[in-house]
Design an enzyme around this catalytic site. Structure first.
Site, PDB file in Angstrom:
ATOM      1  N   LYS A  63      -7.749 -25.060 -20.847  1.00  0.00           N
ATOM      2  CA  LYS A  63      -7.950 -25.379 -19.431  1.00  0.00           C
ATOM      3  C   LYS A  63      -9.166 -24.628 -18.871  1.00  0.00           C
ATOM      4  CE  LYS A  63      -3.738 -24.009 -18.505  1.00  0.00           C
ATOM      5  NZ  LYS A  63      -3.317 -23.725 -19.899  1.00  0.00           N
ATOM      6  N   THR A  64      -9.218 -23.333 -19.128  1.00  0.00           N
ATOM      7  CA  THR A  64     -10.344 -22.534 -18.635  1.00  0.00           C
ATOM      8  C   THR A  64     -11.650 -23.002 -19.279  1.00  0.00           C
ATOM      9  OG1 THR A  64      -8.911 -20.638 -18.259  1.00  0.00           O
ATOM     10  CG2 THR A  64     -11.259 -20.176 -18.479  1.00  0.00           C
ATOM     11  N   ASP A 108      -7.522 -20.173 -11.241  1.00  0.00           N
ATOM     12  CA  ASP A 108      -6.563 -20.123 -12.333  1.00  0.00           C
ATOM     13  C   ASP A 108      -5.188 -19.811 -11.747  1.00  0.00           C
ATOM     14  OD1 ASP A 108      -5.878 -20.344 -14.944  1.00  0.00           O
ATOM     15  OD2 ASP A 108      -6.860 -18.505 -15.628  1.00  0.00           O
ATOM     16  N   THR A 157      -0.191 -23.502 -15.824  1.00  0.00           N
ATOM     17  CA  THR A 157       0.751 -23.817 -16.907  1.00  0.00           C
ATOM     18  C   THR A 157       2.028 -24.399 -16.306  1.00  0.00           C
ATOM     19  OG1 THR A 157       1.486 -21.524 -16.745  1.00  0.00           O
ATOM     20  CG2 THR A 157      -0.051 -22.036 -18.526  1.00  0.00           C
ATOM     21  N   ARG A 217      -5.944 -21.244 -28.978  1.00  0.00           N
ATOM     22  CA  ARG A 217      -6.020 -19.779 -28.870  1.00  0.00           C
ATOM     23  C   ARG A 217      -5.229 -19.105 -29.994  1.00  0.00           C
ATOM     24  NH1 ARG A 217      -4.106 -18.205 -23.790  1.00  0.00           N
ATOM     25  NH2 ARG A 217      -6.179 -18.176 -22.890  1.00  0.00           N
TER      26      ARG A 217
HETATM   27  N1  LIG Z   1     -10.728 -28.084 -27.171  1.00  0.00           N
HETATM   28  C1  LIG Z   1     -11.090 -26.917 -27.713  1.00  0.00           C
HETATM   29  N2  LIG Z   1     -11.998 -26.894 -28.719  1.00  0.00           N
HETATM   30  C2  LIG Z   1     -12.346 -25.717 -29.277  1.00  0.00           C
HETATM   31  N3  LIG Z   1     -11.838 -24.517 -28.924  1.00  0.00           N
HETATM   32  C3  LIG Z   1     -10.951 -24.488 -27.925  1.00  0.00           C
HETATM   33  C4  LIG Z   1     -10.537 -25.678 -27.263  1.00  0.00           C
HETATM   34  N4  LIG Z   1      -9.654 -25.358 -26.318  1.00  0.00           N
HETATM   35  C5  LIG Z   1      -9.506 -24.027 -26.368  1.00  0.00           C
HETATM   36  N5  LIG Z   1     -10.274 -23.504 -27.345  1.00  0.00           N
HETATM   37  C6  LIG Z   1     -10.327 -22.090 -27.735  1.00  0.00           C
HETATM   38  O1  LIG Z   1      -9.117 -21.463 -27.313  1.00  0.00           O
HETATM   39  C7  LIG Z   1      -9.373 -20.388 -26.442  1.00  0.00           C
HETATM   40  C8  LIG Z   1      -8.370 -20.433 -25.321  1.00  0.00           C
HETATM   41  O2  LIG Z   1      -8.665 -21.512 -24.465  1.00  0.00           O
HETATM   42  P1  LIG Z   1      -8.577 -21.388 -22.857  1.00  0.00           P
HETATM   43  O3  LIG Z   1      -8.763 -19.992 -22.446  1.00  0.00           O
HETATM   44  O4  LIG Z   1      -9.485 -22.413 -22.291  1.00  0.00           O
HETATM   45  O5  LIG Z   1      -7.072 -21.836 -22.654  1.00  0.00           O
HETATM   46  P2  LIG Z   1      -6.247 -21.984 -21.282  1.00  0.00           P
HETATM   47  O6  LIG Z   1      -5.581 -23.327 -21.347  1.00  0.00           O
HETATM   48  O7  LIG Z   1      -7.116 -21.701 -20.143  1.00  0.00           O
HETATM   49  O8  LIG Z   1      -5.133 -20.853 -21.458  1.00  0.00           O
HETATM   50  P3  LIG Z   1      -4.293 -20.064 -20.309  1.00  0.00           P
HETATM   51  O9  LIG Z   1      -3.227 -21.006 -19.831  1.00  0.00           O
HETATM   52  O10 LIG Z   1      -3.688 -18.914 -21.059  1.00  0.00           O
HETATM   53  O11 LIG Z   1      -5.252 -19.648 -19.257  1.00  0.00           O
HETATM   54  C9  LIG Z   1     -10.828 -20.556 -25.985  1.00  0.00           C
HETATM   55  O12 LIG Z   1     -11.487 -19.364 -25.847  1.00  0.00           O
HETATM   56  C10 LIG Z   1     -11.475 -21.354 -27.099  1.00  0.00           C
HETATM   57  O13 LIG Z   1     -12.045 -20.471 -28.039  1.00  0.00           O
HETATM   58 MG   LIG Z   2      -7.077 -20.125 -18.784  1.00  0.00          MG
END
Ligand SMILES: Nc1ncnc2c1ncn2[C@@H]1O[C@H](COP(=O)(O)OP(=O)(O)OP(=O)(O)O)[C@@H](O)[C@H]1O
Ligand SMILES: [Mg+2]
Length: 329
Positions: A63-64, A108, A157, A217
């Protein structure tokens, strides 16, 4: 108390180091990506900003990362904040009034905003102004503060905890980011291995992917832990080494940890397979309800090991089979 998977998942630095910075590096989520690209390209054509976007889904699914990519694709400045950080009206006013025009504002954990802040946010989202109340009692007056135009991207989430009125303000769309397929997780691990300068044979990538809970992740974090194990023992990355390392970490062939096994065992033994209310289950595990609901359960549901019913959680036959030893370490 045991540690939830998310906190063992990744130090910020690993997330940052491996976070895709280009659109084509962002693996999977094809439909979401296409829809968001349309919103971005249309806005660019008009010379304006896209409407507000909401991304929701389990922890670590991107998401981030996607929010950062949207800002980059727009060539827009990005302002990061979180629902927890905006406690008072003044906090929100300070953030919004200081935005450079055309900024992507990333909030976030947007479900953590209080109702009061949400209500203050509505006019900001609809027509870029804030209605601030100055003073108290009979002498109180409202001033209208004009804001620079911005695009809000919310991430959560827990989409169910968002109020209906807030949800309806995301005119650019409400997008669910879901778990990743095996192929997608393998592609992510392959890219990360290359970035970390690792020679990882296919069988290693497969082993790690299978234990990654369909989550980028977790995949990156496990790759790094296996790499550390190999370095410490001065051995090459092989399938056997992966198995050995994962056994030491307490991660089984499906990516389940001792916390997941405790959950399933509690459901089987403590509640005769359910239905069990999530609060009662959490109390048995000495965990907080949120962690159980948002960290453990999504992947167990995806595996089909548990089911949610109106009366509570139920251990599915495959979950029972797992506990019976169908999936050994
Ligand atoms: N579609 C993707 N392709 C490649 N790598 C990804 C992808 N999505 C996430 N990642 C990897 O996973 C890590 C975690 O992703 P991210 O921080 O965007 O998740 P999030 O959904 O924001 O999690 P949270 O709910 O904990 O905030 C990123 O740093 C990246 O390295
Ligand atoms: Mg995030």
């Amino acid at each position: 108390m045991s540690t939830p998977p998310k906190s063992d998942a990744a130090p910020q630095t690993l997330d940052a180091a491996l976070r895709p910075s280009r659109w084509d590096e962002y693996v999977g989520q094809t439909q979401v990506k296409e829809n968001v690209r349309i919103a971005i390209d249309a806005a660019k054509k008009r010379g304006g900003m896209p409407e507000h976007l909401l991304f929701y889904g389990p922890p670590g699914v991107g998401k981030t990362t996607l929010s950062h990519l949207v800002a980059a694709a727009l060539g827009a400045p990005l302002k990061n904040t979180s629902g927890v950080a905006i406690e008072r009206a003044a906090d929100l006013a300070a953030i919004l009034t200081n935005l450079e025009p055309g900024t992507v504002l990333f909030i976030d954990e947007i479900h953590r905003l209080s109702r009061k802040i949400e209500e203050l946010l509505y006019p900001a989202l609809e027509s870029f102004h804030l209605d601030l109340v100055l003073g108290k009692g009979p002498s109180a007056r409202t001033v209208e503060l004009a804001l620079p135009p911005f695009t809000l991207i919310g991430a959560t989430t827990r989409v169910a905890e968002l109020s209906g009125p807030l949800r309806s303000r995301f005119g650019g769309g409400v997008y669910q980011l879901d778990f990743y397929s095996d192929d997608e997780v393998r592609a992510i691990i392959r890219r990360s291995a290359a970035l970390l300068g690792l020679r990882a044979p296919d069988e290693v990538i497969e082993r790690i992917a299978a234990r990654s809970r369909a989550t980028p992740r977790t995949a990156n974090s496990l790759l790094k832990r296996v790499r550390d194990y190999a370095e410490v023992h001065d051995r090459p990355l092989t399938a056997a080494l992966c198995d050995e390392a994962c056994t030491l970490f307490g991660i089984d062939a499906l990516g389940l940890t001792k916390d997941d096994r405790r959950y399933l065992a509690a459901l089987e033994k403590g509640f005769r397979g359910g239905p069990a209310g999530v609060r009662a289950l959490a109390a048995t595990l000495h965990e907080d309800t949120d962690t159980v609901e948002h960290v453990y359960e999504p992947y167990l549901l995806r595996l089909g090991f548990i089911e949610r019913s109106p009366r509570g959680r139920i251990l599915a036959p495959s979950g029972r089979g797992y506990l019976g030893g169908e999936h050994p370490l």
